[in-house]
Design an enzyme around this catalytic site. Structure first.
Site, short mmCIF file in Angstrom:
data_model
loop_
_atom_site.label_atom_id
_atom_site.label_comp_id
_atom_site.label_asym_id
_atom_site.label_seq_id
_atom_site.Cartn_x
_atom_site.Cartn_y
_atom_site.Cartn_z
N ASP A 251 0.83 -1.20 0.00
CA ASP A 251 0.00 0.00 0.00
C ASP A 251 0.86 1.25 0.00
O ASP A 251 1.86 1.32 0.73
CB ASP A 251 -0.90 -0.01 1.24
N LYS B 58 -6.46 10.97 10.87
CA LYS B 58 -6.02 10.28 9.65
C LYS B 58 -6.85 10.64 8.43
O LYS B 58 -6.30 11.00 7.38
CB LYS B 58 -6.04 8.76 9.86
N ASP C 203 -4.27 2.75 -5.17
CA ASP C 203 -2.86 2.87 -4.77
C ASP C 203 -2.44 1.70 -3.89
O ASP C 203 -1.47 1.81 -3.14
CB ASP C 203 -2.61 4.20 -4.06
#
Length: 1329
Positions: free
Chosen positions: A1016, A1085, A1244
């Site tokens: 990742d 986050k 991604d």
């Protein structure tokens, strides 16, 4: 002058019949705007008496006066001025052109008349009189000599000559002139309206084609500079100064103030001029590159696009008539459209060709000749399709003379079309190609069509070596023989021909109770009755539609109701009833689904009728030789092999293209019509569940209205009796559209924008909002999409299978009571009961009633959410269970930014943790020496633990908890349940089982693993920003630089926010004190991650608010203040950490703002050559008037509307970054494929086998460095400059020119970059980990 006037009026009189028919809609081309205004006034006076047309109350240039002499005198003066103007303009461009015509611009508000409520832009609704002799335009009307106009023209000519000498550009200045300044009292100055919009047709064309961009820029800037100088010479007071003068006119000397202001403005102008000249030099260096084939097309207006939807509707209607065999209706409709001029303008050659094809099939050459005459009458030219139909007809006619064929071929070649073009560019159906070739062979017996093989060369430097140097490529094979793949193709073909798939529900394993059995029997009986009723109702409604005496030119739904068998429409309607949620469905959504199902079946049947299915099977059977394991290895890509086979089997129908997609409005109207039939005719007895009730026949569907976001929305809701029967029956079968299921054979490779993915089911290369077609048009113009196609084909060729042990565990929990902790939705029996109360009961107080209403609404909302989640899980698990013993594939397409997605919507690897855990690679590979270690590291990554630990630290941690791992694998539901506390519990459990099997095998390095290991990106959006800006600090924060342990940007921001909070708490800030101990990585986050994608402070506050509410201990009364406080700290911290990122983001945002403000949508091209356009326009309403209700469609993608500036500017930075991360993924997929790796991605997050993780990591880093070694921002700047800054406004001092210059300067100022060395990414362990 008299000759000009006579010729002008004579021409008008000679064409009066045209005026009679067209109601003055003649187009005055080749004349200047001023002349049009005079001419239209004259024509109107002459024709009004002849045609007895009443006067319209409109603005007119000619003053209303009964004095004929005065009127003629005024016209004479104007024409004198016009003649002088023409002479001057012709003398200006004599160097370039010997015979230059002044182009006339049509002015809607003169002659024809427009609504007096709103004048066209640039014109006033007020009457503006032509100045009489001795008057000026304006309020003052001071005395002056009649020769002043001529003096002004002479002065302007001298000014232009000075500019020519200054710039040494004698050939450029004929287009750009300073318009005379407006007078105070008049909003519409005559000379301004006469000169501002003038264009010189021949000179302008020469300018556009022959002038370099740099020369245009210099000319435009010098024009502005000259205008400033003239203003200074006349001591004119600028706008700002004139306001100041009103305030201080008594105390200040206006002359001195004006001189100072002019001096300052001149100095600023000179500085800007120098800057623009420097830019001009740089642009001039690249002009040769810009004129290459890769240069974007210049901006064009939206003319023609306004009738695009109407043309599509006409095509769809005609093709539906032809498909259903109603040729007479199609012919009548085409002739009715052609007969009326206003409707004829909506037709194009392709529409006439539809009927030509029909007559060509019948061999009726005289009918084709008539359509050629219609084309000529419409002012259209025959195209390749027209000649193809004519020649096909000649090939079918045994008595056709060779002379006729020769004449047709000669005429076609005179039109610039070749015979080779017919065979390479036309779409053929059935035996059309063979008939065409037969006709050509009649006069040219030796002719053979040339095979036009696509070159695989890609213009992008990123992949040139990939296509040219293949000696070391080892493309992977599938673990199937050629015969097995061919058999799989037949199974998939059967599925798609049926258009629907019926599968067992996972709830079928539950024991059948007596009540369930009873309800299933009742539903089955009712469905048989409903089918009969719907069939009868449909046939009756079709008879009414067929016999309705509507005008021939009106579109109606009858042809669309004849495309399928009546029973197929009924099946579609019954299926929609079965799938309807208890809370109901929006009429718009339900109708859209119904219309799309009809279109899908129609498309599949079209391919059968066109005989493409047989050819598809032939080509696919040969194509399997490339993929099968028992055939020879070669270095050709799937796209290339497919295209090669198509060329080799060129006879017969064409596989690509030919289908016309329906406009969304047609799909919606057809769907609404079917819903109306359902609502009116589907009934049930009210006592079916309770015989004690009085028997009444009641509808099972209700049409009602509800409010969504303050908008009233039509809703279709099932009756509670039907809902109860469906819930209690718990039926064992589910029916899906075929495209919902994964494919049973490898997908057809994408070889064109409209061809790829499924065998028969239509699929879009780029998924868009219904009705948006700008993306498709852009893609069809692009000839260089090879790398994009190949990447999508590689992702789609990955074979999958179901992880059966895990699936069984999930189904057992699903059929029990579900689990909120494990993301398995509970059954509806666990839903809260909806309280019932009587609002009319006087015992309730007003506050109690309000409280009860809120309780009812909350309970209904909760029930709706639970049902939605439960059905979603049921669909996924049922599909997975249906495919449990199969190998399957996911065809891929992409969104408008280039991000890739699997086409099947429910069950795919982009889904939730539950769905991902159920999927493994069909192909297994030995773990090798490091594979087991990668499995263990992957397991720790899935838990969410040890995010700040090194890879070695994570591996050691995995080894230390091996007992828990094995216990989880052996006793997932009855052991320690360690896996349940992970971030991704189901994938963690799947990994535990894989590790347990590997460590218990005789040799773990030889253990065949099917498990995908993920790598990742570390806040991938910020990684791209840091690489773009070469930002050292930012690059270090997101792991672009090698480090011993991973840098966690989320933890760094959380730590920074905590430090700021502690400082504020010491200073006595109450909210900072309340937040003590609650600031964590998890809280910040999502906001940190989405800032890079354009989240606003408002959106960031909502994200933080949600996280705080999840913390049980946090006091809920402080959530609002705390989220406001924290979002400010997060944004401040990020701004300090990523200065380069913020500069680039601001540059992109401001560029998009200015581009959209100038009236254009933002468009760019990715480094792989994929064109991208942002489809955000101002919302307009379109009303669909159906028999049920008026449906108000909010359309925000209409290219005729102005761009939505806010959306365009806010979306550009995140969309641009998304286009870069998709480019990186595509590059990685291509080079992994050439290395023989199995590779898939979730944006991604890259997946491969454990044994090939190291190879994938190497490729991933190399391609990131290669991508960002390109001058991405500079190339973007160049593209935007040549896209939006080549059409310079004609007025040097206009507001448009100032905006243009501001945009040009901004686009040229690419943000400066830092000193980060990109090569260090190759050594960074935690870049992707």
């Amino acid at each position: 002058m008299s000759l000009l006037r006579i010729s002008s009026f004579a021409k008008c009189l000679s064409r009066r019949n045209v005026f009679e028919k067209c109601a003055f809609r003649a187009s005055f081309r080749g004349r200047c705007q001023l002349c049009v205004s005079v001419k239209n006034g004259g024509v109107r006076r002459i024709l009004e008496s002849y045609l007895h047309i009443p006067r319209r109350n409109i603005s007119s240039v000619i003053p209303k006066s009964d004095d004929t002499k005065k009127r003629i005198l005024e016209q004479s003066q104007l024409l004198d001025v016009l003649e002088a103007r023409i002479q001057q303009l012709q003398s200006d461009i004599i160097v370039d052109v010997q015979h230059a015509n002044v182009q006339f611009v049509k002015v809607p508000s003169y002659g024809r008349g427009t609504s007096s409520g709103k004048a066209p832009k640039g014109f006033s609704n007020e009457k503006t009189d032509i100045p009489k002799s001795g008057q000026t335009v304006g309020k003052g009307a001071s005395k002056s000599q009649p020769s002043r106009w001529m003096e002004k023209l002479t002065q302007e000519k001298k000014n232009k000559q000075k500019k020519q000498q200054h710039l040494q550009q004698e050939t450029r200045t004929g287009v750009k002139e300073k318009p005379p300044s407006k007078s105070k009292g008049s909003k519409s100055n005559l000379m301004a309206s006469g000169t501002t919009h003038k264009t010189i047709s021949t000179a302008a064309k020469k300018n556009r084609s022959g002038m370099k961009l740099s020369d245009e820029i210099r000319a435009a800037v010098s024009s502005a500079a000259t205008a400033t100088a003239v203003t200074a010479g006349k001591a004119s007071v600028p706008k700002k100064l004139s306001k100041q003068k009103k305030k201080d006119s008594k105390n200040k000397d206006v002359g001195e103030e004006a001189t100072k202001q002019t001096s300052t403005d001149s100095q600023a102008g000179m500085e800007e001029l120098a800057e623009v000249e420097e830019l001009e030099y740089r642009l001039n260096q690249q002009v040769s590159h810009w004129t290459s084939s890769s240069a974007p097309e210049p901006l064009q207006g939206n003319e023609g696009s306004s009738c695009g939807d109407i043309q599509l509707s006409i095509r769809s209607y005609l093709e539906a008539c032809v498909f259903s065999g109603d040729i007479e209706r199609a012919q009548r409709f085409l002739l009715s459209q052609h007969r009326v001029m206003s409707r004829r303008k909506l037709l194009n050659t392709g529409i006439y060709n539809i009927m030509m094809r029909v007559w060509a099939k019948k061999g009726t050459l005289n009918q084709i000749g008539r359509i050629f005459i219609l084309l000529e009458e419409a002012g259209l030219k025959p195209n390749l399709g027209s000649y193809c139909a004519a020649l096909e007809c000649m090939g079918r006619s045994p008595n056709c003379s060779p002379k006729v064929i020769s004449r047709c071929l000669n005429q076609m070649e005179e039109d610039g079309l070749s015979v080779d073009d017919l065979f390479s560019r036309c779409v053929f159906r059935q035996d059309e190609r063979d008939m065409l070739l037969k006709a050509v062979h009649t006069v040219r017996p030796d002719y053979q069509p040339r095979l036009n093989l696509h070159t695989s060369q890609c213009s992008s430097s990123l992949v040139q070596d990939y296509y040219t140097q293949r000696e070391h490529h080892t493309y992977p094979k599938l673990d199937f023989t050629q015969e097995e793949l061919q058999e799989r193709f037949k199974h998939q073909l059967c599925v798609e021909q049926a258009c629907t798939v019926t599968i067992d529900s996972v709830e079928a394993v539950k024991p059948v109770t007596e009540n369930m059995s009873k309800m299933r029997e009742l539903l089955a009986e009712q469905r048989i009755q409903w089918q009969k009723i719907l069939l009868q109702a449909l046939r009756e409604s079709k008879m009414i539609l067929a016999n309705t005496n509507t005008k021939d030119y009106r579109l109606n739904l009858y042809p669309y109701l004849c495309l399928l068998e009546d029973r197929e429409y009924v099946d579609i309607m019954i299926q929609s009833v079965s799938n309807m949620p208890p809370s109901g469905e929006s009429l718009k959504i339900l109708a859209g689904h119904l219309g799309n199902r009809v279109y899908t079946k129609y498309s599949v049947q079209q391919k059968h009728q066109n005989q493409t299915v047989e050819k598809l099977e032939s080509i696919y059977n040969a194509y399997t030789a490339l993929l099968a394991k028992n055939t020879e290895v070669n270095n050709i890509l799937p796209r290339e092999q497919w295209y090669k086979l198509e060329m080799e089997q060129s006879s017969g129908p064409t596989l690509q293209g030919g289908e016309t997609s329906w406009p969304f409005i047609v799909t919606l109207e057809l769907g609404t019509y079917l819903v109306d039939i359902m609502v009116k005719n589907l009934k049930i007895n009210s006592d079916i569940l309770n015989p004690a009730n009085d028997r009444k026949v009641i509808p099972i569907l209700y049409h009602m209205y509800t409010f969504r976001s303050n908008r009233q929305v039509g809703f279709i809701k099932p009756h509670p009796i039907l809902t109860q029967m469906q819930q209690e029956a718990m039926e064992t079968k589910l029916t899906f559209d075929s495209y919902v299921m994964p494919m049973l054979c490898p997908p057809v490779p994408w070889t064109a924008v409209k061809f790829g993915a499924y065998l028969l089911t239509p699929a879009k290369l780029m998924r868009t909002v219904d009705g948006a077609n700008q993306h498709e048009q852009l893609l069809e113009k692009c000839q260089d999409l090879h790398a994009v196609f190949d990447s999508l084909n590689q992702l789609g060729n990955c074979a999958w299978k179901v992880n059966k042990p895990l699936l069984d565990i999930i189904i057992s929990i699903f059929n029990d009571r579900g689990s909120d902790k494990l993301d398995i939705p509970p059954p509806m029996s666990e839903a809260p009961k909806i309280p019932h109360f009587n609002p009319q009961d006087p015992t309730y107080t007003a506050s109690e009633k309000a409280h009860m209403k809120r309780q009812v609404l909350n309970a209904k909302k909760k029930c709706g959410e639970m049902h939605s989640l439960r059905m979603d899980a049921l669909y996924k698990l049922s599909i997975a269970n249906h495919m449990r013993d199969e190998i399957f594939w996911f065809p891929h397409n992409m969104d408008f930014r280039g991000r890739t997605y699997p086409c099947p919507p429910y069950f795919n690897h982009l889904g939730s943790d539950v769905t991902r855990a159920m999927l493994v690679f069909a192909e297994g590979k030995p773990l090798g020496p490091k594979g087991l270690d990668w499995l263990k590291i992957h397991l720790v990554n899935l838990t969410g633990l040890k995010k700040r630990s090194s890879l070695q630290g994570r591996l050691e941690y995995a080894n230390s908890i091996m007992e828990d791992i094995l216990d989880s694998a052996d006793n997932p539901l009855n052991g320690k349940k360690w896996w349940m506390n992970a971030d991704e519990p189901w994938q963690t459990l799947a990994c535990c089982i894989e590790i347990a099997n590997a460590v218990r095998s005789p040799d773990p390095s030889k253990f065949i693993s099917h498990f995908p290991v993920h790598q990742d990106g570390s806040c991938n959006g910020l990684q791209h920003y840091a690489a773009l800006g070469r930002d050292v600090i930012g690059a270090t924060s997101v792991n672009l630089t090698p480090c011993d342990v991973p840098q966690d940007v989320y933890s760094v921001v959380a730590q920074q926010v905590e430090e700021l909070r502690a400082r504020d708490a010491q200073n006595g800030l109450k909210i900072a004190q309340v937040l003590e101990g609650f600031i964590s990585r998890k809280v910040v986050k999502q906001t940190v991650m989405t800032v890079v994608y354009g989240v606003t402070r408002y959106g960031g506050r909502l994200q933080i608010e949600k996280r705080l509410k999840e913390i049980d201990e946090f006091p809920k009364e402080h959530v609002w203040d705390a989220s406001h406080y924290l979002v400010r700290l997060v944004f401040s911290g990020l701004k300090e950490m990523f200065t380069g990122t913020r500069e680039i983001q601001d540059w992109l945002t401001e560029s998009a703002r200015l581009i959209s403000k100038s009236g254009h949508t933002v468009e760019w091209v990715t480094p792989l050559g994929l064109p991208i356009i942002q489809p955000y326009h101002r919302t307009r309403s379109q009303v669909l008037k159906s028999s049920m209700q008026y449906i108000n469609l909010q359309i925000s993608h209409d290219t005729k509307e102005r761009p939505d500036t806010v959306k365009q500017k806010n979306a550009f930075p995140p969309n641009f970054i998304h286009s870069l991360d998709s480019t990186h993924m595509m590059l990685t997929s291509l080079f992994c494929y050439s290395a023989g790796l199995t590779f898939v991605s979730v944006h991604d997050c890259f997946w491969t086998h454990a044994v090939t993780v190291d190879t994938m990591n190497k490729v991933c880093r190399e391609q990131f460095v290669t991508l960002h070694s390109q001058p991405i921002l500079q190339e973007l700047s160049n593209f935007l400059l040549r896209k939006y800054c080549t059409s310079i406004p004609t007025e040097a001092k206009s507001k448009k020119y100032q905006e243009y210059r501001r945009l040009m300067l901004l686009l040229a100022k690419v943000p400066q970059t830092g000193d980060f060395d990109l090569q260090r990414v190759k050594e960074s362990t935690y870049f992707f980990s």
